[in-house]
Motif scaffolding. Structure first.
Motif, PDB file in Angstrom:
ATOM      1  N   LEU A  90      29.939  38.536  16.483  1.00  0.00           N
ATOM      2  CA  LEU A  90      30.367  39.874  16.086  1.00  0.00           C
ATOM      3  C   LEU A  90      29.193  40.846  15.981  1.00  0.00           C
ATOM      4  N   ALA A  91      27.978  40.326  15.829  1.00  0.00           N
ATOM      5  CA  ALA A  91      26.816  41.199  15.707  1.00  0.00           C
ATOM      6  C   ALA A  91      26.241  41.620  17.052  1.00  0.00           C
ATOM      7  N   LEU A  92      26.796  41.127  18.158  1.00  0.00           N
ATOM      8  CA  LEU A  92      26.277  41.460  19.472  1.00  0.00           C
ATOM      9  C   LEU A  92      26.706  42.871  19.874  1.00  0.00           C
TER      10      LEU A  92
ATOM     11  N   VAL B  79      28.185  45.981  22.256  1.00  0.00           N
ATOM     12  CA  VAL B  79      29.445  46.058  22.994  1.00  0.00           C
ATOM     13  C   VAL B  79      29.231  45.727  24.469  1.00  0.00           C
ATOM     14  N   TYR B  80      28.142  46.189  25.056  1.00  0.00           N
ATOM     15  CA  TYR B  80      27.926  45.960  26.480  1.00  0.00           C
ATOM     16  C   TYR B  80      27.781  44.480  26.801  1.00  0.00           C
ATOM     17  N   LEU B  81      27.241  43.699  25.854  1.00  0.00           N
ATOM     18  CA  LEU B  81      27.096  42.264  26.089  1.00  0.00           C
ATOM     19  C   LEU B  81      28.458  41.575  26.110  1.00  0.00           C
ATOM     20  N   HIS B  82      29.365  41.982  25.225  1.00  0.00           N
ATOM     21  CA  HIS B  82      30.722  41.433  25.249  1.00  0.00           C
ATOM     22  C   HIS B  82      31.435  41.808  26.548  1.00  0.00           C
ATOM     23  N   ALA B  83      31.255  43.065  26.988  1.00  0.00           N
ATOM     24  CA  ALA B  83      31.907  43.502  28.221  1.00  0.00           C
ATOM     25  C   ALA B  83      31.357  42.751  29.432  1.00  0.00           C
ATOM     26  N   CYS B  84      30.061  42.524  29.472  1.00  0.00           N
ATOM     27  CA  CYS B  84      29.469  41.779  30.588  1.00  0.00           C
ATOM     28  C   CYS B  84      29.946  40.334  30.607  1.00  0.00           C
ATOM     29  N   ARG B  85      30.082  39.735  29.447  1.00  0.00           N
ATOM     30  CA  ARG B  85      30.620  38.375  29.390  1.00  0.00           C
ATOM     31  C   ARG B  85      32.050  38.312  29.941  1.00  0.00           C
TER      32      ARG B  85
END
Length: 256
Positions: free
Chosen positions: A74-76, A78-84
């Motif tokens: 949850l601390a990551l 937003v762009y990292l979640h979208a790339c995943r």
């Protein structure tokens, strides 16, 4: 060489191209070298920092290396979640695109008619295009983030550079997009129906007018029945057939 043979070899080439691109995209997910940075502390020891979508790693010239997963999801950013999410979608859609294309190809002969196979191949090409665009967005977004931080003079944290996995992913995405575009182009011409204006219209006849009820009764007080012509050349009239059947005719004086 017939047109069907040319299309068959084209489908094989596009399938191999898309399969190679999908393998390249899959190979970038477990690779740690999405970003790297080299920091020299002393003369004999140099530390290398590299990371990917899932973990951060560090190694030095002595051979010691260590990797650590991101501690909190949850601390990551937003762009990292979208790339995943986009990277996983690229892998999944590429797999199903390969299965659908393999079923619809002319050389496999698994489907039914040529039109049905062309439609299945068209669906596989669209799936490959989705996979390629998902991968291209993932690597381009990641590269844009790294480059913007590297050239920003106000960014004071540790700066990274693009790793080899990003370039491999770009190559795989281009292969997916190119192969999917060619598949959809040729399969769409064969499998998708043409517009209704190009089809020859059926000539108007009495049967079609009677079936579709497009004719109108004349405006008159008497009742008129519309019937098709009953007399043609070579046919006999009803009176002639009745005379032939009974064998004789009667006149008005016979009954007096």
């Amino acid at each position: 060489m017939t047109y069907r043979t040319v299309v068959m070899y084209m489908e094989i080439g596009c399938f191999v191209s898309c399969l190679c691109g999908w393998i390249l995209v899959c190979s970038t997910l477990p690779t740690e070298y999405w970003t790297f940075s080299e920091v020299g502390s002393i003369v004999l020891t140099t530390s290398n920092y590299y990371s990917n979508l899932w973990r951060d790693c560090i190694s030095d010239t002595t051979g010691v290396s260590d990797c650590k997963d991101y501690p909190s999801m949850l601390a990551l950013p937003v762009y990292l979640h979208a790339c995943r999410a986009l990277a996983v979608c690229a892998v999944i859609t590429g797999f199903f695109g390969g299965v659908v294309t393999l079923i619809g190809m002319k050389c496999t002969k698994i489907g039914g008619s040529d039109i049905a196979n062309a439609r299945v191949t068209f669906a596989g090409g669209i799936t490959y295009l989705v996979s390629g665009f998902c991968g291209m967005i993932t690597y381009s977004w990641w590269a844009n983030r790294i480059i913007s931080e590297f050239v920003d003079p106000n960014f004071r944290a540790q700066k990274f550079e693009l790793g080899a996995a990003v370039f491999v992913g770009w190559g795989g995405s281009i292969l997916l997009i190119a192969g999917g575009t060619v598949l959809t182009t040729f399969a769409g011409k064969e499998g998708l129906p043409s517009s209704s204006s190009d089809r020859p219209r059926r000539p108007i006849s009495y049967a079609t007018a009677r079936t579709r009820r497009t004719y109108m009764l004349p405006a008159s007080s008497s009742r008129v029945t519309l019937v098709p012509p009953l007399f043609y050349e070579g046919r006999k009239s009803r009176a002639t057939r009745a005379t032939t059947k009974t064998g004789r005719t009667f006149s008005g004086d016979s009954f007096v």
